[in-house]
Design an enzyme around this catalytic site. Structure first.
Site, PDB file in Angstrom:
ATOM      1  N   ASP A   1       1.926 -19.232  12.183  1.00 13.91           N
ATOM      2  CA  ASP A   1       2.254 -18.333  11.074  1.00 13.91           C
ATOM      3  C   ASP A   1       3.341 -18.920  10.173  1.00 13.91           C
ATOM      4  O   ASP A   1       3.094 -19.269   9.024  1.00 13.91           O
ATOM      5  CB  ASP A   1       2.710 -16.978  11.615  1.00 13.91           C
ATOM      6  CG  ASP A   1       1.548 -16.063  11.964  1.00 13.91           C
ATOM      7  OD1 ASP A   1       0.531 -16.112  11.259  1.00 13.91           O
ATOM      8  OD2 ASP A   1       1.662 -15.301  12.929  1.00 13.91           O
TER       9      ASP A   1
ATOM     10  N   LEU B   1       1.310   0.237  -4.830  1.00 15.11           N
ATOM     11  CA  LEU B   1       0.221   0.251  -5.803  1.00 15.11           C
ATOM     12  C   LEU B   1      -1.112   0.427  -5.084  1.00 15.11           C
ATOM     13  O   LEU B   1      -1.428  -0.323  -4.154  1.00 15.11           O
ATOM     14  CB  LEU B   1       0.223  -1.066  -6.590  1.00 15.11           C
ATOM     15  CG  LEU B   1      -0.620  -1.131  -7.857  1.00 15.11           C
ATOM     16  CD1 LEU B   1      -0.084  -0.136  -8.895  1.00 15.11           C
ATOM     17  CD2 LEU B   1      -0.599  -2.550  -8.425  1.00 15.11           C
TER      18      LEU B   1
ATOM     19  N   VAL C   1      -7.687 -14.912  12.312  1.00 17.54           N
ATOM     20  CA  VAL C   1      -6.770 -15.795  13.046  1.00 17.54           C
ATOM     21  C   VAL C   1      -5.372 -15.191  13.071  1.00 17.54           C
ATOM     22  O   VAL C   1      -4.881 -14.695  12.055  1.00 17.54           O
ATOM     23  CB  VAL C   1      -6.716 -17.200  12.405  1.00 17.54           C
ATOM     24  CG1 VAL C   1      -5.674 -18.070  13.096  1.00 17.54           C
ATOM     25  CG2 VAL C   1      -8.083 -17.867  12.493  1.00 17.54           C
ATOM     26  N   TYR C   2      -4.748 -15.246  14.238  1.00 14.66           N
ATOM     27  CA  TYR C   2      -3.345 -14.890  14.399  1.00 14.66           C
ATOM     28  C   TYR C   2      -2.607 -16.099  14.968  1.00 14.66           C
ATOM     29  O   TYR C   2      -3.204 -17.144  15.245  1.00 14.66           O
ATOM     30  CB  TYR C   2      -3.198 -13.671  15.310  1.00 14.66           C
ATOM     31  CG  TYR C   2      -3.730 -12.398  14.698  1.00 14.66           C
ATOM     32  CD1 TYR C   2      -2.962 -11.679  13.780  1.00 14.66           C
ATOM     33  CD2 TYR C   2      -5.002 -11.924  15.016  1.00 14.66           C
ATOM     34  CE1 TYR C   2      -3.453 -10.509  13.209  1.00 14.66           C
ATOM     35  CE2 TYR C   2      -5.499 -10.760  14.451  1.00 14.66           C
ATOM     36  CZ  TYR C   2      -4.714 -10.057  13.545  1.00 14.66           C
ATOM     37  OH  TYR C   2      -5.198  -8.910  12.972  1.00 14.66           O
TER      38      TYR C   2
ATOM     39  N   THR D   1      -4.592  -0.327  -5.464  1.00 20.22           N
ATOM     40  CA  THR D   1      -5.367  -1.238  -6.314  1.00 20.22           C
ATOM     41  C   THR D   1      -6.809  -0.778  -6.514  1.00 20.22           C
ATOM     42  O   THR D   1      -7.543  -1.382  -7.292  1.00 20.22           O
ATOM     43  CB  THR D   1      -5.366  -2.659  -5.720  1.00 20.22           C
ATOM     44  OG1 THR D   1      -5.876  -2.616  -4.383  1.00 20.22           O
ATOM     45  CG2 THR D   1      -3.955  -3.220  -5.704  1.00 20.22           C
ATOM     46  N   LYS D   2      -7.220   0.301  -5.817  1.00 18.39           N
ATOM     47  CA  LYS D   2      -8.553   0.863  -6.044  1.00 18.39           C
ATOM     48  C   LYS D   2      -8.536   1.909  -7.156  1.00 18.39           C
ATOM     49  O   LYS D   2      -9.585   2.289  -7.679  1.00 18.39           O
ATOM     50  CB  LYS D   2      -9.092   1.481  -4.751  1.00 18.39           C
ATOM     51  CG  LYS D   2      -9.331   0.463  -3.639  1.00 18.39           C
ATOM     52  CD  LYS D   2      -9.860   1.132  -2.378  1.00 18.39           C
ATOM     53  CE  LYS D   2     -10.101   0.105  -1.284  1.00 18.39           C
ATOM     54  NZ  LYS D   2     -10.607   0.725  -0.026  1.00 18.39           N
TER      55      LYS D   2
ATOM     56  N   ARG E   1       0.843  -1.193   0.000  1.00 21.17           N
ATOM     57  CA  ARG E   1       0.000   0.000   0.000  1.00 21.17           C
ATOM     58  C   ARG E   1       0.881   1.247   0.000  1.00 21.17           C
ATOM     59  O   ARG E   1       1.787   1.367   0.824  1.00 21.17           O
ATOM     60  CB  ARG E   1      -0.906  -0.011   1.224  1.00 21.17           C
ATOM     61  CG  ARG E   1      -1.859   1.173   1.313  1.00 21.17           C
ATOM     62  CD  ARG E   1      -2.740   1.060   2.529  1.00 21.17           C
ATOM     63  NE  ARG E   1      -3.544  -0.168   2.474  1.00 21.17           N
ATOM     64  CZ  ARG E   1      -4.306  -0.587   3.471  1.00 21.17           C
ATOM     65  NH1 ARG E   1      -4.345   0.100   4.606  1.00 21.17           N
ATOM     66  NH2 ARG E   1      -5.016  -1.693   3.339  1.00 21.17           N
TER      67      ARG E   1
ATOM     68  N   GLN F   1      10.130 -42.431  23.768  1.00 22.79           N
ATOM     69  CA  GLN F   1      11.313 -42.579  24.609  1.00 22.79           C
ATOM     70  C   GLN F   1      11.195 -41.575  25.752  1.00 22.79           C
ATOM     71  O   GLN F   1      11.078 -40.379  25.502  1.00 22.79           O
ATOM     72  CB  GLN F   1      12.596 -42.308  23.809  1.00 22.79           C
ATOM     73  CG  GLN F   1      12.793 -43.203  22.595  1.00 22.79           C
ATOM     74  CD  GLN F   1      13.187 -44.618  22.972  1.00 22.79           C
ATOM     75  OE1 GLN F   1      13.498 -44.894  24.126  1.00 22.79           O
ATOM     76  NE2 GLN F   1      13.170 -45.516  22.004  1.00 22.79           N
TER      77      GLN F   1
END
EC number: 2.8.3.16
Length: 425
Positions: free
Chosen positions: A168, A72, A137-138, A74-75, A38, A249
């Site tokens: 992650d 970039l 989710v993290y 993208t919108k 971004r 073990q």
């Protein structure tokens, strides 16, 4: 020397840790990874956990080596044109957006296939299809929902997460394997495909021995767990077992000399059956070789607490490295608990490229992990992470073939800059 993935171009829409782990590994193997960021801010980790003001954080740099960065919007209509051209020019698109984000950008699977039928679209999500698929989710959430936390810790304590980033980074490594496999299949079919790795699935895969134990519970107690020797009944789910070995073990973490002041003066010790008599010799309990309570592995299972308490009496007279030297001479499995400081200073890890020093133009020199996988014909050279948008014009010209006039048009459109805020009327 050519690299294993020379000629493979990756369009990297990933951020934070799971996706960047995947794309960094591919970059280390020689893929050209183009990180789309971004304008103005870039990957959020550039500014997270900063140890030096106004420079890219170690969180970012250590996950984005060997990549190129393009900014970039993208919108922006021109931004969408550039993104379409990138999709047409790349082999793989990797993303770890929330569910549906890529579709809302206008790039559904069908649209991407229309642009580039050979494109592989690889995605990391928190969950696979099911009741939780839309949940965020993290790392620690993945560990808790994938079975790791419920089986980590001590029986009388709460669930614990591990310090290793199995949710992650673990899922990123799974996805990288899926991408390489899809590239191999494309070599035969000529077609792209979707590759998905869910973090819950990845953690469960790494916790498979606990799923093994869950099924064993139906046939009786888990005798290698300390709980069995303590006479405590098992419930209907795999319990937390402290530092018991998960491989059949018996093993424990034991104190070594200096443990009172050094939080890492410990050693992991495995009482492996083939070297039991050598263990008895080392700790001075030769009578245990023939004693009915200790002579055989099944007999020892009820006495593990006593056995390891006696072994610990011996390890507490040695530093962890002294103990390791003595035990290794007799092939007794063990390993010192190494701190991050000790690992960072380990000359052998530097020599193999497992830990590398990287020079960065704004933050200077720092240490990072290198490629943990070594290929004899494709050695890895770790290159610094890119500055935000550092390669934007280079990518527009060299990858997409835009001329100076086209590049200027893209700049003038605002597609490469932060969106302008509208003034309130």
């Amino acid at each position: 020397m050519t690299k294993a993935l020379d000629g493979v171009r990756i369009l990297d829409f990933t951020h934070v840790q799971s996706g960047p782990t995947c794309t960094q590994l591919l970059a280390w193997f020689g893929a050209d990874v183009i990180k789309v960021e971004r304008p103005g801010t870039g990957d959020i980790t550039r500014g997270q956990l900063q140890d030096i003001p106004k420079v890219d954080s170690l969180y970012f740099t250590m996950l984005n080596h060997n990549k190129r960065s393009i900014t970039l919007d993208t919108k922006n209509p021109k931004g969408k044109e550039v993104l379409t051209a990138l999709i047409r020019s790349c082999d793989v698109l990797v993303e770890n957006f929330g569910p549906g984000v890529l579709d809302r950008m206008g790039f559904t699977w069908d649209k991407i296939q229309e642009i580039n039928p050979r494109m592989i679209v690889a995605s990391i999500k928190g969950f696979g299809p099911g009741p939780y698929e839309d949940c965020k989710v993290y790392e620690n959430v993945a560990q808790c929902t994938g079975g790791a936390a419920s089986t980590t810790g001590f029986r009388d304590g709460p669930p614990l997460v591990t310090g290793a980033q199995i949710g992650d980074s673990g899922t990123g490594l799974h996805l990288a394997l899926g991408i390489v496999t899809a590239l191999y299949q494309r070599h035969h079919t000529g077609r792209g495909q979707r590759v998905t790795a869910a973090m819950q699935d990845g953690v469960l895969n790494l916790s498979r021995v606990k799923l093994r134990d869950q099924q064993r519970l139906a046939h009786g107690p888990l005798k290698e767990y300390s709980q069995f020797g303590e006479g405590i009944p098992f419930g209907d789910a795999v319990p937390r077992a402290g530092n018991d070995s998960g491989g059949g073990q018996p093993g424990r973490i034991l104190k070594c000399k200096g443990w009172e002041t050094d939080p890492n003066a410990y050693i992991y010790f495995i009482a492996q059956a083939p070297v039991w008599e050598k263990i008895c010799d080392v700790i001075g309990e030769t009578g245990w070789k023939t004693h009915p309570d200790y002579a055989t592995p099944p007999a020892r299972l009820k006495h593990l607490n006593d056995i390891f308490a006696r072994i610990e009496q011996w390890t507490m007279t040695k530093t962890k490295f002294e103990a390791m030297d003595i035990l290794n001479r007799d092939d007794i499995p063990c390993g010192p608990i190494l701190s991050m400081k000790e690992l960072a200073e380990d000359a052998s890890l530097r020599a193999t490229g497992t830990i590398v020093e990287v020079d960065h133009p704004t933050r200077g020199k720092y240490l990072s992990v290198g490629n943990p996988i070594k290929l004899s014909d494709s050695p890895t050279h770790v290159e610094r992470s890119p500055l935000l948008g550092e390669h934007t014009d280079e990518i527009l010209r060299d990858v997409l073939g835009f001329n100076d006039h086209q590049v200027a048009e893209i700049h003038d459109s605002g597609a490469l800059a932060p969106p302008r805020k509208q003034a309130a009327e």
